[in-house]
Motif scaffolding. Structure first.
Motif, short mmCIF file in Angstrom:
data_model
loop_
_atom_site.label_atom_id
_atom_site.label_comp_id
_atom_site.label_asym_id
_atom_site.label_seq_id
_atom_site.Cartn_x
_atom_site.Cartn_y
_atom_site.Cartn_z
N PHE A 1 9.18 5.01 1.82
CA PHE A 1 8.77 6.11 0.95
C PHE A 1 8.69 5.62 -0.49
N GLU A 2 8.00 6.38 -1.31
CA GLU A 2 7.71 6.11 -2.71
C GLU A 2 6.54 5.12 -2.83
N VAL A 3 5.37 5.55 -3.14
CA VAL A 3 4.97 6.76 -3.83
C VAL A 3 4.90 7.97 -2.86
N ARG A 4 4.35 7.79 -1.68
CA ARG A 4 4.30 8.88 -0.72
C ARG A 4 5.69 9.15 -0.15
N ASN A 5 5.92 10.41 0.30
CA ASN A 5 7.16 10.72 0.99
C ASN A 5 7.27 9.96 2.30
N ARG A 6 6.14 9.72 2.94
CA ARG A 6 6.07 8.90 4.15
C ARG A 6 4.89 7.94 3.97
N ILE A 7 5.15 6.66 4.15
CA ILE A 7 4.11 5.65 3.96
C ILE A 7 3.62 5.16 5.32
N THR A 8 2.32 4.98 5.44
CA THR A 8 1.72 4.58 6.72
C THR A 8 2.37 3.31 7.25
N PRO B 1 0.81 -1.23 0.00
CA PRO B 1 0.00 0.00 0.00
C PRO B 1 0.84 1.27 0.00
N LEU B 2 1.54 1.51 -1.12
CA LEU B 2 2.49 2.61 -1.21
C LEU B 2 1.84 3.98 -1.35
N ILE B 3 0.58 4.03 -1.73
CA ILE B 3 -0.09 5.31 -1.90
C ILE B 3 -0.73 5.77 -0.60
N ASP B 4 -0.67 4.93 0.43
CA ASP B 4 -1.27 5.25 1.72
C ASP B 4 -0.21 5.86 2.64
N GLY B 5 -0.35 7.15 2.91
CA GLY B 5 0.62 7.85 3.73
C GLY B 5 0.42 9.35 3.59
N TRP B 6 1.53 10.09 3.60
CA TRP B 6 1.45 11.54 3.50
C TRP B 6 2.76 12.09 2.93
N ASP B 7 2.68 13.31 2.45
CA ASP B 7 3.84 13.98 1.87
C ASP B 7 4.35 15.13 2.74
N HIS B 8 3.43 15.82 3.45
CA HIS B 8 3.80 17.03 4.17
C HIS B 8 3.10 17.06 5.54
N PRO B 9 3.66 17.82 6.48
CA PRO B 9 2.96 18.02 7.76
C PRO B 9 1.60 18.68 7.56
N PHE B 10 0.65 18.33 8.41
CA PHE B 10 -0.70 18.88 8.40
C PHE B 10 -1.48 18.55 7.12
N GLU B 11 -1.05 17.49 6.45
CA GLU B 11 -1.75 17.10 5.21
C GLU B 11 -2.86 16.10 5.48
N VAL B 12 -2.65 15.19 6.43
CA VAL B 12 -3.62 14.13 6.69
C VAL B 12 -3.90 14.04 8.19
N ASN B 13 -4.96 13.33 8.50
CA ASN B 13 -5.29 13.03 9.89
C ASN B 13 -4.72 11.65 10.22
N TYR B 14 -3.62 11.61 10.96
CA TYR B 14 -2.94 10.35 11.25
C TYR B 14 -3.84 9.39 12.03
N LEU B 15 -4.67 9.92 12.90
CA LEU B 15 -5.55 9.08 13.71
C LEU B 15 -6.55 8.35 12.80
N GLU B 16 -7.14 9.11 11.87
CA GLU B 16 -8.09 8.50 10.95
C GLU B 16 -7.40 7.50 10.04
N GLN B 17 -6.23 7.87 9.53
CA GLN B 17 -5.53 6.97 8.62
C GLN B 17 -5.27 5.61 9.26
N TRP B 18 -4.78 5.64 10.50
CA TRP B 18 -4.47 4.36 11.16
C TRP B 18 -5.74 3.55 11.39
N ASP B 19 -6.81 4.21 11.83
CA ASP B 19 -8.07 3.50 12.06
C ASP B 19 -8.59 2.90 10.76
N TRP B 20 -8.48 3.64 9.66
CA TRP B 20 -8.97 3.15 8.38
C TRP B 20 -8.20 1.92 7.90
N ILE B 21 -6.88 1.94 8.06
CA ILE B 21 -6.09 0.82 7.54
C ILE B 21 -6.28 -0.42 8.43
N VAL B 22 -6.47 -0.22 9.73
CA VAL B 22 -6.77 -1.35 10.61
C VAL B 22 -8.13 -1.93 10.26
#
Length: 320
Positions: free
Chosen positions: A164-171, A121-142
């Motif tokens: 990293f790759e595709v996202r700068n930081r991958i979940t 799941p390389l597209i799941d993550g974020w590129d920059h600070p304040f871009e995503v809700n980390y709490l939601e992301q983790w709950d969604w992937i679980v």
């Protein structure tokens, strides 16, 4: 039985980076035929939906291949609808579609006589600070992996992590984060692919992560390739990190691990079949070096905890 070598069918076809496109656009039938002729190959890994078709229209071609299927690779990163995430997309409909891909891939794996799917799941993550809700992301992937694992218990899901790759930081960017996900879900059919190249760019020691996954009964799949620890080169195993490759194989033996190994080895201008043939021979030579030194002697070297004598013993074995 020993390690079984699988060919990622994508390594035999066309691929691109930001600047160029490499290799001819070979059909699935062509890539299967090439795979059958590669010495040392024991299986193949097709991609859903790109190889198998959204409705499974090409499953028959793979089923007719002389090589068995090690796993079905479920691609939840390459299509436009996943550009903002798949399992962690803010769009609930996209998250549902990604989960549907995984479930369909599991069904096709069973149809092809395989016991496993691989998902990266390389597209799941974020590129920059304040871009995503980390709490939601983790709950969604679980939530998604829990639903996928419960779809059918006869098919294992092996998560291939990457920092990293595709996202700068991958979940799921490291072994510990991926194992944490597996432990939170708790399903016995959810595990990890330890890709040596991905471990290297995560500044991990592949052998150590292999052992950690094995300790948690989550080591489902191993990928071999190599790089300089800065970018995922996907080059021949041992081309850069000789000792790390050898150490990984040593621990696979020590753990008596006899699952599938696949090879993310891409060649730009050369013949990909020749590259994979060379890859399998390289792995055989690494195994022969372990035999030459001896498992007991390697174990004794590790027990002493002195790297100087250990490397000297290995160098003497190579020189003989």
């Amino acid at each position: 039985m020993g390690i079984r070598n699988s060919i990622l069918l994508g390594t035999l076809g066309r691929y691109s980076d930001r600047f160029h496109t490499y290799q001819p656009n070979r059909s699935l039938e062509e890539r299967l035929q090439i795979s059958e002729g590669i010495a040392g190959a024991h299986g193949v890994e097709p991609v859903y939906p790109q190889d198998l078709g959204h409705s499974g229209e090409h499953v028959g071609l793979v089923a007719d291949c002389k090589l068995p299927v090690s796993a079905v690779n479920v691609n939840i990163k390459g299509e436009d609808m996943f550009c903002r995430g798949a399992l962690t997309s803010p769009d609930e409909a996209v998250r549902a579609k990604a989960l549907d891909y995984i479930r369909t891939g599991m069904d096709m794996a069973a149809e092809l006589g395989s016991e496993m799917i691989s998902v990266c799941p390389l597209i799941d993550g974020w590129d920059h600070p304040f871009e995503v809700n980390y709490l939601e992301q983790w709950d969604w992937i679980v939530e998604a992996m829990s639903a996928a694992a419960s779809h059918r218990d006869d098919i294992r899901i092996s998560i291939e992590y990457k920092p990293f790759e595709v996202r700068n930081r991958i979940t799921l960017g490291t072994m510990p984060r991926t194992l944490l996900l597996c432990e939170e879900v708790g399903a016995p059919n959810l595990g990890v692919t330890m890709d040596t190249g991905h471990a290297l760019i995560a500044n991990e020691s592949p052998a150590a992560e292999l052992c950690l996954a094995h300790h948690k009964n989550r080591l489902f799949y191993v990928h071999f390739n190599d790089n300089d620890r800065q970018w995922d080169w996907d080059t021949l195993p041992g081309a850069v990190n000789v000792w790390e490759t050898l150490e990984t194989l040593y621990y696979m033996r020590r753990l008596d691990w006899s699952g599938w190994a696949a090879y993310d080895v891409f060649t730009r201008k050369g013949d990909p079949a020749e590259a994979l043939t060379a890859t399998f021979e390289i792995m055989d030579l690494f195994e022969a070096l372990i035999d030459k030194v001896g498992m007991d002697d390697l174990g004794a070297m590790i027990a002493k905890g002195e790297p100087g004598p250990a490397f000297l013993t290995l160098m003497r074995a190579i020189a003989r």
